[in-house]
Structures are given as C-alpha cells and as structure tokens.
Design a protein around this motif. Structure first.
Motif, short mmCIF file in Angstrom:
data_model
loop_
_atom_site.label_atom_id
_atom_site.label_comp_id
_atom_site.label_asym_id
_atom_site.label_seq_id
_atom_site.Cartn_x
_atom_site.Cartn_y
_atom_site.Cartn_z
N GLY A 362 51.09 36.44 33.54
CA GLY A 362 52.40 36.71 34.11
C GLY A 362 52.42 37.89 35.06
N ASN A 363 51.36 38.68 35.07
CA ASN A 363 51.26 39.81 35.99
C ASN A 363 50.31 39.38 37.11
OD1 ASN A 363 50.40 42.23 37.32
ND2 ASN A 363 50.97 43.43 35.52
N GLY A 364 50.89 38.97 38.24
CA GLY A 364 50.11 38.38 39.31
C GLY A 364 48.99 39.25 39.82
N ALA A 365 49.25 40.53 40.01
CA ALA A 365 48.24 41.43 40.52
C ALA A 365 47.10 41.61 39.52
CB ALA A 365 48.85 42.79 40.85
N ALA A 366 47.44 41.78 38.26
CA ALA A 366 46.41 41.96 37.24
C ALA A 366 45.60 40.69 37.03
CB ALA A 366 47.06 42.39 35.92
N GLU A 367 46.26 39.54 37.08
CA GLU A 367 45.53 38.28 36.94
C GLU A 367 44.54 38.09 38.08
OE1 GLU A 367 47.98 34.91 34.71
OE2 GLU A 367 49.10 35.66 36.44
N ALA A 368 44.90 38.56 39.28
CA ALA A 368 43.99 38.46 40.42
C ALA A 368 42.83 39.44 40.30
CB ALA A 368 44.76 38.70 41.72
N ALA A 369 43.08 40.58 39.70
CA ALA A 369 42.05 41.61 39.57
C ALA A 369 41.02 41.28 38.50
CB ALA A 369 42.69 42.96 39.27
N ALA A 370 41.46 40.68 37.41
CA ALA A 370 40.62 40.50 36.23
C ALA A 370 39.31 39.75 36.48
CB ALA A 370 41.42 39.83 35.12
N PRO A 371 39.30 38.66 37.25
CA PRO A 371 38.04 37.90 37.40
C PRO A 371 36.90 38.70 38.00
CG PRO A 371 39.91 36.57 38.09
CD PRO A 371 40.43 37.96 37.91
N ALA A 372 37.22 39.72 38.79
CA ALA A 372 36.17 40.50 39.46
C ALA A 372 35.63 41.64 38.60
CB ALA A 372 36.70 41.06 40.78
N ALA A 373 36.30 41.94 37.50
CA ALA A 373 35.93 43.14 36.74
C ALA A 373 34.51 43.09 36.20
CB ALA A 373 36.92 43.35 35.59
#
Length: 427
Positions: A362-373
């Motif tokens: 539900g947090n668009g920015a965090a969901e986009a960031a997570a795969p690259a971590a």
C-alpha cells in the motif's frame, strides 16, 4: 547517514519525532537481573534519531520491553546535524548511552575506535536471516559491531500524465526500456523526459554497485582510488546516457535546486529520488499529487533491478555500557519480526529481512524501493572514506567532467590524486 536518506518514505514525506520515555536511572552500575523481574530498577537509554521512532511503534515497544524486563526504557531523540561528533564523544565517556542508532555508512568508523560492543553472538541468535546487503555495514574486521535496523533507497518517481501524453502505458522493466520511454517522451511531448543533474552522486554510486565495481582498492596497507576501473567508467557511461535526456545543469547536484521542486512544475517525466521527495513536490504543487507514480530503477535485465545506494541505520551497543545484557534484550525485541515489521509499516522503510517486506503493501514508494534492496550497497565501508565525500567532492567533479566530454579514464586521472590524499588522512 544523511538526514534526507533516513526520512520516512511516503507521499507525504512525513517525519515522526519521539519524546523521551521512562523514568530516571536508578544509578545501578551492574547489569544485574532480579528473578522474574529481569532487570527491575534499571533504565536503558537509547539514542534514536529524529524521525526514526514513530509513535505507535515506540509506545508498543516500550510497554513490551518494560513488561518483559522490569526495566525502564528511555528514548532520547537526537538531531542528525553534528551527530557524528556527539556520538564519538559519548562513546569515549564512562557513562555512554546504552544503545545508539548509527548511520550505516558511519558504523565502521565507530567500530574502528573500539567504541562499539561485539554483537557476533546476537547475530547468531536472531540475525541468521538478515538480508546480507543490509547487514554488511554492521560488520567490521569480520565481527558484528551493530545490527541492521531500517533502510531506504532511490526509486523512479514519475508523472503519470506526462507518460500518458506520450502514449506510454506501462513502466519499464529493463534499462533499455527506460531509455526508450524517455526517448518517446522527448519526441512526442514538449516535456523534459527526466530531470537528472550532473552530480546526483548517490544515484551514480548505485549504478557503480550494479556494475560490480568498487570505488577504492587496497594497495599494501592503504586504500587508494579505484575510479579508473573500467567498470566504474561503464557505470558513468550509463549515467551519462540518462543525463542526456535532461536539461538539468551538469555541474549541480539534486539539491541545487531541489529536484522535487523542479518536478513539481508538472513538465518533467521523471526523476530519481527518495520516496519522501514526492512529498516535497506535493508541497510545492498540490495538484500534482494525483499524477505521481513510482517504479523500481530497472537494471540491464528484468530479473535484476539497478544497483542502489542503501541509506539506513543500524543499532549498536556502546562498548562502555554497563548494561550489555539489558541492551541485547532491547535489540531482541526491537529487531524481532513483530517490531521490525511494525516499523516498516508505520514509517515506510525497508526492514532488515526480505520476509518482512509484505508490511510495505500500500506504500507505493516503499514497494518500488524494496525489490532493489537485496542487490544494493553503500559507499566503501572503511573509516577513511568519509573524507572523500567532503566538499568539494572530487567524484562529483569527475562526473561533470565526463558529462562535458572527457573520457571516464581521463576524468579519473584528474581527481585520483585528491581522492588518495583524502584516503590517507588519519583523522
């Protein structure tokens, strides 16, 4: 890590502060236990940075900690400005704070001074599934001197309307698809495809990580620049390709002017930034909020995102704390799935293990960031590195030189003497 890098990710970019909790220290100097009450009568002092400890997380953690141990938990909120010197001083004193939030890239410097307690045993107990890339900054000379707490990285923040006007329906999954999308925006609209100044240094560092390159190498017993490595040059060529779609100045960074405020003018297709920067754009132009979207910075192939710089914070225990066992009890709770997941959900930050990323839903920015971590990294994790980034940052000069036509190899030659001089500094 810098203040901007640890701000909570989200459209609002909202930050939370925490008032100090708990009572006065009892004056005990021993980490003593008292039967079922555990550590009754003691107070554990935790230094946490402004914005790191959201209200619900702090309230619930405090209640559970005090119930479990019988001790009082006292949070003391710190400001990022001047924090490195403050922590350095505190760690040298006889009564330091027991637990300290430390920036991930700063951790090796504190460990090198002997100011942090060895947490290798704690890692074995609770950290076997910590994401390796996130835990790396907590390790120094093969020992665990901190524990990974939370992280953030850059994403693509884009204007859905600008993309739609260009006939773009999907977000890119590969770097080449991203280039093509930017090319399409440039050809089919009057908008600037991407706003990317020449010195967005942390984005470049991420690309460098993605190329498998290191910015330093060891020669004998000292570190020297590795900027002339062809892999670093390849990363810079990728950056140059992106920058060719932008009208941004080649000799400025993302804060001069603030890139989110440029994006807010509603005539830019995208920019590379932290999720919280969307909140800056909205503050400048409320109407843009409905058109903001996010996606992971794409890499060469769809199955592997671009490398990213991981900004974040670790928890460390002061070597001089007389409450080592109590501090570890705190870390066991704070870093548990329950509270690590709750922090990710409330603050929109990347948790220390991949299994907890579902809390970002539900947090668009965090969901986009997570795969690259998992494929991310940091600047070189050596105490000597800090001096390299001092202004004027020679790597920024290198970037501008390449963008103005110099080869990466020649641009590297121009700045490597300065980088090596800074790496040789002893304090």
């Amino acid at each position: 890590m810098k203040r901007k890098l640890i701000a909570a990710i989200g459209v609002a970019g909202m930050l939370f502060s925490i008032a100090a909790c708990g009572g006065d220290d009892s004056g005990d100097t021993k980490d003593k236990k008292a039967g079922a009450d555990g550590f009754k009568g003691q107070t554990l002092t935790v230094w946490a940075m402004d914005g790191s400890t959201p209200p619900n997380w702090t309230k619930d953690l405090t209640a559970e900690f005090e119930k479990k141990t019988g001790a009082t938990l006292k949070f003391e909120t710190q400001k990022w400005d001047g924090i490195q010197q403050k922590i350095t001083t505190a760690l040298s004193e006889s009564t330091p704070p027991d637990v300290i939030e430390v920036g991930n890239t700063q951790t090796p410097a504190y460990a090198a001074t002997g100011g942090l307690a060895d947490l290798t045993d704690l890692k074995a107990e609770i950290g076997t599934d910590w994401t390796e890339a996130l835990n790396k900054s907590s390790v120094f000379d093969g020992k665990q001197y901190a524990a990974p707490w939370y992280f953030a990285n850059r994403v693509v923040i884009y204007n859905k309307k600008v993309w739609a006007d260009a006939g773009l329906k999907d977000t890119p999954k590969t770097r080449d698809e991203f280039y093509k999308a930017l090319d399409t925006i440039g050809k089919k609209t009057k908008n600037e495809p991407i706003y990317l100044p020449g010195q967005n240094w942390y984005f470049f560092d991420g690309i460098t990580i993605g190329q498998g390159a290191d910015l330093v190498k060891k020669e004998g017993d000292k570190y020297v620049s590795n900027l002339a490595d062809p892999k670093v040059g390849a990363a810079m060529e990728i950056y140059k390709k992106y920058q060719s779609y932008s009208k941004a100045p080649k000799d400025k960074d993302e804060a001069t002017p603030q890139q989110a405020e440029v994006f807010a003018k509603d005539n830019v297709g995208a920019f590379i930034g932290m999720g919280w920067e969307a909140g800056t754009a909205i503050a400048a132009n409320k109407k843009i909020e409905k058109d903001i979207g996010y996606f992971t910075i794409p890499g060469e192939t769809a199955d592997k995102p671009e490398g990213v710089f991981l900004g974040g914070s670790n928890f460390a225990v002061a070597a001089g704390s007389k409450k080592q066992d109590l501090a570890k009890e705190f870390l066991k709770l704070a870093l548990s799935d329950k509270f690590e997941g709750a922090l990710a959900k409330e603050n929109g930050v990347i948790p220390n293990k991949e299994s907890l990323q579902s809390n970002l839903a539900g947090n668009g920015a965090a969901e986009a960031a997570a795969p690259a971590a998992a494929g991310g990294g940091t600047t070189p994790l050596i105490p000597e590195w800090a001096a390299v980034e001092n202004n004027p940052n020679p790597i920024k000069s290198y970037m501008t030189a390449v963008l103005n036509g110099k080869s990466p190899a020649d641009a590297a030659k121009d700045v490597e003497a300065e980088i090596n001089k800074r790496l040789a500094q002893t304090s």
